[in-house]
Design a protein around this motif. Structure first.
Motif, PDB file in Angstrom:
ATOM      1  N   CYS A  21      34.292  60.508  29.098  1.00  0.00           N
ATOM      2  CA  CYS A  21      34.282  60.903  30.503  1.00  0.00           C
ATOM      3  C   CYS A  21      34.505  59.688  31.402  1.00  0.00           C
ATOM      4  O   CYS A  21      35.289  59.730  32.348  1.00  0.00           O
ATOM      5  CB  CYS A  21      32.961  61.587  30.844  1.00  0.00           C
ATOM      6  SG  CYS A  21      32.785  62.036  32.572  1.00  0.00           S
ATOM      7  N   LYS A  22      33.814  58.610  31.091  1.00  0.00           N
ATOM      8  CA  LYS A  22      33.960  57.374  31.867  1.00  0.00           C
ATOM      9  C   LYS A  22      35.399  56.865  31.808  1.00  0.00           C
ATOM     10  O   LYS A  22      35.983  56.470  32.823  1.00  0.00           O
ATOM     11  CB  LYS A  22      32.995  56.319  31.332  1.00  0.00           C
ATOM     12  CG  LYS A  22      32.960  55.046  32.134  1.00  0.00           C
ATOM     13  CD  LYS A  22      31.993  54.053  31.550  1.00  0.00           C
ATOM     14  CE  LYS A  22      30.598  54.252  32.003  1.00  0.00           C
ATOM     15  NZ  LYS A  22      30.359  54.119  33.431  1.00  0.00           N
ATOM     16  N   ASP A  23      36.013  56.915  30.626  1.00  0.00           N
ATOM     17  CA  ASP A  23      37.387  56.462  30.451  1.00  0.00           C
ATOM     18  C   ASP A  23      38.364  57.367  31.203  1.00  0.00           C
ATOM     19  O   ASP A  23      39.236  56.889  31.921  1.00  0.00           O
ATOM     20  CB  ASP A  23      37.731  56.426  28.962  1.00  0.00           C
ATOM     21  CG  ASP A  23      39.127  55.914  28.710  1.00  0.00           C
ATOM     22  OD1 ASP A  23      39.469  54.819  29.201  1.00  0.00           O
ATOM     23  OD2 ASP A  23      39.900  56.629  28.033  1.00  0.00           O
ATOM     24  N   LYS A  24      38.216  58.686  31.060  1.00  0.00           N
ATOM     25  CA  LYS A  24      39.122  59.630  31.714  1.00  0.00           C
ATOM     26  C   LYS A  24      39.096  59.474  33.225  1.00  0.00           C
ATOM     27  O   LYS A  24      40.107  59.586  33.903  1.00  0.00           O
ATOM     28  CB  LYS A  24      38.772  61.067  31.344  1.00  0.00           C
ATOM     29  CG  LYS A  24      39.697  62.085  32.005  1.00  0.00           C
ATOM     30  CD  LYS A  24      39.160  63.490  31.920  1.00  0.00           C
ATOM     31  CE  LYS A  24      40.092  64.491  32.548  1.00  0.00           C
ATOM     32  NZ  LYS A  24      40.394  64.229  33.948  1.00  0.00           N
ATOM     33  N   PRO A  28      33.409  52.888  37.140  1.00  0.00           N
ATOM     34  CA  PRO A  28      32.801  51.559  36.971  1.00  0.00           C
ATOM     35  C   PRO A  28      31.580  51.638  36.055  1.00  0.00           C
ATOM     36  O   PRO A  28      31.062  52.724  35.776  1.00  0.00           O
ATOM     37  CB  PRO A  28      32.405  51.164  38.395  1.00  0.00           C
ATOM     38  CG  PRO A  28      32.413  52.412  39.190  1.00  0.00           C
ATOM     39  CD  PRO A  28      33.313  53.388  38.499  1.00  0.00           C
ATOM     40  N   ALA A  29      31.107  50.489  35.622  1.00  0.00           N
ATOM     41  CA  ALA A  29      30.033  50.417  34.625  1.00  0.00           C
ATOM     42  C   ALA A  29      28.769  51.167  35.035  1.00  0.00           C
ATOM     43  O   ALA A  29      28.094  51.757  34.196  1.00  0.00           O
ATOM     44  CB  ALA A  29      29.695  48.960  34.332  1.00  0.00           C
ATOM     45  N   ASP A  30      28.433  51.172  36.304  1.00  0.00           N
ATOM     46  CA  ASP A  30      27.164  51.764  36.741  1.00  0.00           C
ATOM     47  C   ASP A  30      27.262  53.229  37.171  1.00  0.00           C
ATOM     48  O   ASP A  30      26.308  53.785  37.695  1.00  0.00           O
ATOM     49  CB  ASP A  30      26.564  50.934  37.871  1.00  0.00           C
ATOM     50  CG  ASP A  30      27.500  50.805  39.061  1.00  0.00           C
ATOM     51  OD1 ASP A  30      28.712  51.022  38.904  1.00  0.00           O
ATOM     52  OD2 ASP A  30      27.014  50.486  40.157  1.00  0.00           O
ATOM     53  N   PRO A 107      30.095  52.079  45.137  1.00  0.00           N
ATOM     54  CA  PRO A 107      29.954  51.081  46.210  1.00  0.00           C
ATOM     55  C   PRO A 107      31.259  50.397  46.605  1.00  0.00           C
ATOM     56  O   PRO A 107      31.534  50.217  47.793  1.00  0.00           O
ATOM     57  CB  PRO A 107      28.960  50.065  45.636  1.00  0.00           C
ATOM     58  CG  PRO A 107      28.212  50.812  44.590  1.00  0.00           C
ATOM     59  CD  PRO A 107      29.180  51.817  44.034  1.00  0.00           C
ATOM     60  N   GLU A 108      32.072  50.026  45.630  1.00  0.00           N
ATOM     61  CA  GLU A 108      33.297  49.293  45.977  1.00  0.00           C
ATOM     62  C   GLU A 108      34.321  50.159  46.713  1.00  0.00           C
ATOM     63  O   GLU A 108      35.199  49.647  47.386  1.00  0.00           O
ATOM     64  CB  GLU A 108      33.924  48.608  44.762  1.00  0.00           C
ATOM     65  CG  GLU A 108      34.100  49.448  43.534  1.00  0.00           C
ATOM     66  CD  GLU A 108      32.890  49.488  42.614  1.00  0.00           C
ATOM     67  OE1 GLU A 108      33.015  50.153  41.591  1.00  0.00           O
ATOM     68  OE2 GLU A 108      31.838  48.920  42.893  1.00  0.00           O
ATOM     69  N   LEU A 109      34.192  51.491  46.616  1.00  0.00           N
ATOM     70  CA  LEU A 109      35.090  52.408  47.332  1.00  0.00           C
ATOM     71  C   LEU A 109      34.405  53.039  48.542  1.00  0.00           C
ATOM     72  O   LEU A 109      35.074  53.601  49.411  1.00  0.00           O
ATOM     73  CB  LEU A 109      35.563  53.523  46.394  1.00  0.00           C
ATOM     74  CG  LEU A 109      36.285  53.100  45.119  1.00  0.00           C
ATOM     75  CD1 LEU A 109      36.603  54.320  44.259  1.00  0.00           C
ATOM     76  CD2 LEU A 109      37.565  52.347  45.470  1.00  0.00           C
TER      77      LEU A 109
END
Length: 120
Positions: A21-24, A28-30, A107-109
């Motif tokens: 899911c994270k890859d698709k 980010p890591a968090d 956060p970065e977005l």
């Protein structure tokens, strides 16, 4: 109504579903849209263990959608809770309203992201 098929009797708790899911979703890591929780009920010597993989419940009457003042969150025709990042103002109202902790601010977005039920 769409949904994920999950058979807890064969889940080993490896968390590959979390990584996929994270890859698709290029997260980010968090930020994790899918989470695996391990439960160990019982008392020695009769202890069991099982794992539960969860993502957004795509609620029938979602608190996150009701709390979203910008209209970024909406219930799609198929019943899934979807979002439009272009409308998100990063106010975190949906994050506070969801009892399952699914919407998350990146956060970065400075926008909310959540499970979209793997819709393109």
């Amino acid at each position: 109504m769409l949904g994920f098929y999950y058979d807890s009797s064969v889940c080993t708790g490896c968390r590959t579903c979390v990584v996929a899911c994270k890859d698709k979703n290029d997260l980010p890591a968090d930020v994790n849209f899918r989470r695996v929780t391990t439960f160990e009920p019982g008392e020695y010597p009769n202890v069991r263990m099982y794992h539960l993989s969860l993502a957004c419940n795509h609620c029938e009457n979602p608190a996150c959608v009701r709390a979203c003042s910008s209209g970024a969150l909406f219930v799609d025709d198929d019943g899934t809770v979807q979002f439009d990042n272009d409308l998100c103002i990063g106010c975190e109202s949906c994050v506070k309203a969801c009892p399952y902790g699914e919407p998350q601010i990146v956060p970065e977005l400075n926008v909310m992201r959540k499970c979209n039920s793997c819709k393109p």
